[in-house]
Design an enzyme around this catalytic site. Structure first.
Site, mmCIF file in Angstrom:
data_model
loop_
_atom_site.group_PDB
_atom_site.id
_atom_site.type_symbol
_atom_site.label_atom_id
_atom_site.label_comp_id
_atom_site.label_asym_id
_atom_site.label_seq_id
_atom_site.Cartn_x
_atom_site.Cartn_y
_atom_site.Cartn_z
ATOM 1 N N ASP A 1 -26.530 -43.567 -4.244
ATOM 2 C CA ASP A 1 -25.998 -43.446 -5.559
ATOM 3 C C ASP A 1 -27.306 -44.154 -6.534
ATOM 4 O O ASP A 1 -28.170 -44.879 -5.817
ATOM 5 C CB ASP A 1 -24.905 -44.321 -6.067
ATOM 6 C CG ASP A 1 -24.573 -44.112 -7.631
ATOM 7 O OD1 ASP A 1 -24.935 -44.902 -8.395
ATOM 8 O OD2 ASP A 1 -23.842 -43.110 -7.836
ATOM 9 N N TYR B 1 -28.581 -47.344 -17.605
ATOM 10 C CA TYR B 1 -27.116 -48.095 -17.089
ATOM 11 C C TYR B 1 -27.485 -49.624 -17.020
ATOM 12 O O TYR B 1 -26.408 -50.359 -17.245
ATOM 13 C CB TYR B 1 -27.000 -47.448 -15.469
ATOM 14 C CG TYR B 1 -26.200 -46.120 -15.646
ATOM 15 C CD1 TYR B 1 -25.039 -45.842 -15.783
ATOM 16 C CD2 TYR B 1 -27.088 -45.037 -15.417
ATOM 17 C CE1 TYR B 1 -24.554 -44.436 -15.805
ATOM 18 C CE2 TYR B 1 -26.950 -43.740 -15.268
ATOM 19 C CZ TYR B 1 -25.498 -43.616 -15.646
ATOM 20 O OH TYR B 1 -24.954 -42.233 -15.273
ATOM 21 N N ARG C 1 -17.007 -34.835 -3.642
ATOM 22 C CA ARG C 1 -15.444 -34.598 -3.723
ATOM 23 C C ARG C 1 -14.998 -33.167 -3.645
ATOM 24 O O ARG C 1 -13.833 -32.940 -3.683
ATOM 25 C CB ARG C 1 -15.136 -35.295 -4.971
ATOM 26 C CG ARG C 1 -15.313 -36.641 -5.242
ATOM 27 C CD ARG C 1 -15.051 -37.036 -6.679
ATOM 28 N NE ARG C 1 -16.019 -36.567 -7.758
ATOM 29 C CZ ARG C 1 -16.048 -36.947 -9.045
ATOM 30 N NH1 ARG C 1 -14.971 -37.634 -9.394
ATOM 31 N NH2 ARG C 1 -16.777 -36.480 -9.595
ATOM 32 N N ARG D 1 -25.685 -32.911 -5.192
ATOM 33 C CA ARG D 1 -24.029 -33.374 -4.743
ATOM 34 C C ARG D 1 -23.318 -32.521 -3.729
ATOM 35 O O ARG D 1 -21.886 -32.434 -3.949
ATOM 36 C CB ARG D 1 -23.095 -33.468 -6.060
ATOM 37 C CG ARG D 1 -23.726 -34.588 -7.131
ATOM 38 C CD ARG D 1 -22.916 -34.898 -8.321
ATOM 39 N NE ARG D 1 -23.328 -35.502 -9.310
ATOM 40 C CZ ARG D 1 -23.048 -35.612 -10.588
ATOM 41 N NH1 ARG D 1 -22.233 -34.596 -10.837
ATOM 42 N NH2 ARG D 1 -23.546 -36.170 -11.554
ATOM 43 N N ARG E 1 -13.141 -40.798 2.254
ATOM 44 C CA ARG E 1 -13.027 -41.529 1.227
ATOM 45 C C ARG E 1 -11.593 -42.273 1.241
ATOM 46 O O ARG E 1 -11.445 -43.485 0.850
ATOM 47 C CB ARG E 1 -13.616 -40.952 -0.107
ATOM 48 C CG ARG E 1 -13.430 -42.164 -1.041
ATOM 49 C CD ARG E 1 -14.257 -41.685 -2.311
ATOM 50 N NE ARG E 1 -13.989 -42.812 -3.654
ATOM 51 C CZ ARG E 1 -14.654 -42.727 -4.477
ATOM 52 N NH1 ARG E 1 -15.628 -41.572 -4.584
ATOM 53 N NH2 ARG E 1 -14.517 -43.569 -5.514
#
Length: 343
Positions: free
Chosen positions: A78, A152, A32, A28, A41
């Site tokens: 992702d 998921y 962020r 990652r 973003r």
């Protein structure tokens, strides 16, 4: 074997050549915690819009390379792109996490209409990044492993214990096997297309492997990952595959032996000294600094770095975290990590 003059230190390490200074990348690393990511973003809108915009996704992939000079660039995307391509609808609600519809807990897999064209923007992103990367930087692609992706797809969202998916696998193993097989087939094609577009190594993320019993781990983690690796090796024999079965614990050596991966990623709960003594001799390892030690910084960060480095005196090592970098990690802590490793 140590090689002091390999242009791509990360790629060489994954091929079994130990480097005098271990190469570094962070899971990652594009995300962020970086102000430039947050600014982009905000302009582009939601996560899916950003991830399916090849120019923007390439920019996000390259941001941490420009700032830190990591030895590896990891594709910005992702793990849920595969179920999206298998026909589920994918959305990312603000503060809610990802959602997949319809959930396969109460809908048939056969009712989904595969949409592999949804993956085309990812391949265009790969081509953009490959054209822009410094020749010394290794380009990493990735996909989610079947068990993690299935959690998921079955529940339609993330969960703490994956109980709905685990019950499904016990109640209807044949039906669950169909889901895992569909994910595996799509993943082989997905990673193969990434490689053809320009990535030089790939990682299989099994973020929720730790929720399974030993028997289920063999069936839903080791077996499908071995199938994917074998298929990739048949198509791209020179491309290294990293396996990351988070939470595998004592099952990690069996995973390393039986899946055929070239390197294995360690999560932060794994004792690196134990891993060095139990994993196959010469197998490259990746990890495993606690992401929270990086976030904390200071002496805790220094001790964590030194412990990982000392645990692998001869084994090929890729320095990384035990999972993804946290969004509140100060940029200066990443700079300190790199300075300490690189001296």
């Amino acid at each position: 074997m140590t090689d002091r003059a390999v242009p791509k230190a990360l790629l060489a390490t994954l091929m079994g050549r130990r480097q005098a200074v271990p190469p570094v990348w962070l899971m990652r690393q594009a995300g962020r915690y970086l102000p430039e990511y947050r600014a982009l973003r905000a302009r582009k809108g939601g996560f899916l819009a950003l991830a399916t915009d090849p120019e923007a996704a390439a920019e996000v992939t390259l941001q941490p390379i420009r700032r830190f000079g990591f030895d590896g660039a990891i594709l910005f995307s992702d793990i849920l792109m595969v179920p999206w391509a298998l026909g589920q609808d994918l959305s990312f609600g603000v503060g809610e996490g990802p959602r997949l519809a319809p959930p396969l807990a109460d809908h048939a897999l056969a009712a989904l209409r595969p949409r592999p064209e949804r993956l085309e923007p990812v391949y265009r992103t790969v081509r953009h990044v490959a054209a822009a990367l410094d020749p010394a930087t290794t380009f990493l692609g990735f996909a989610g492993s079947p068990w993690t992706v299935a959690t998921y797809m079955v529940a339609g969202q993330g969960s703490k214990d994956h109980g709905e998916t685990r019950r499904y696998a016990y109640r209807d193993p044949a039906g669950f096997s169909d889901i895992v097989d569909a994910i595996s087939d799509m993943t082989v094609d997905y990673l193969s297309r990434q490689i053809e577009a320009g990535v030089e190594a790939v990682q299989l993320f099994d973020s929720w492997a730790g929720s399974l019993s030993p028997e289920q781990f063999e069936r839903w983690v080791i077996a499908p990952n071995a199938r994917i690796v074998a298929a990739l090796k048949a198509r791209h024999p020179a491309t290294p595959v990293i396996g990351f079965p988070k939470g595998a614990g004592a099952k990690l050596p069996a995973y390393a032996r039986e899946t055929g991966v070239d390197a294995v990623g360690l999560d932060e709960t794994v004792d690196p000294v134990w891993a060095n003594g139990t994993l196959p001799v010469g197998m490259p390892v990746q990890g495993n600094l606690d992401p929270l030690a990086l976030e904390a910084g200071g002496a805790a960060l220094d001790r964590g770095i030194d412990r990982v480095l000392a645990a692998f005196p001869e084994r090929p090592l890729v320095f990384n975290l035990g999972h993804g970098i946290g969004q509140h990690t100060p940029v200066e802590h990443v700079e300190r990590l790199l300075a300490r490793i690189r001296g």
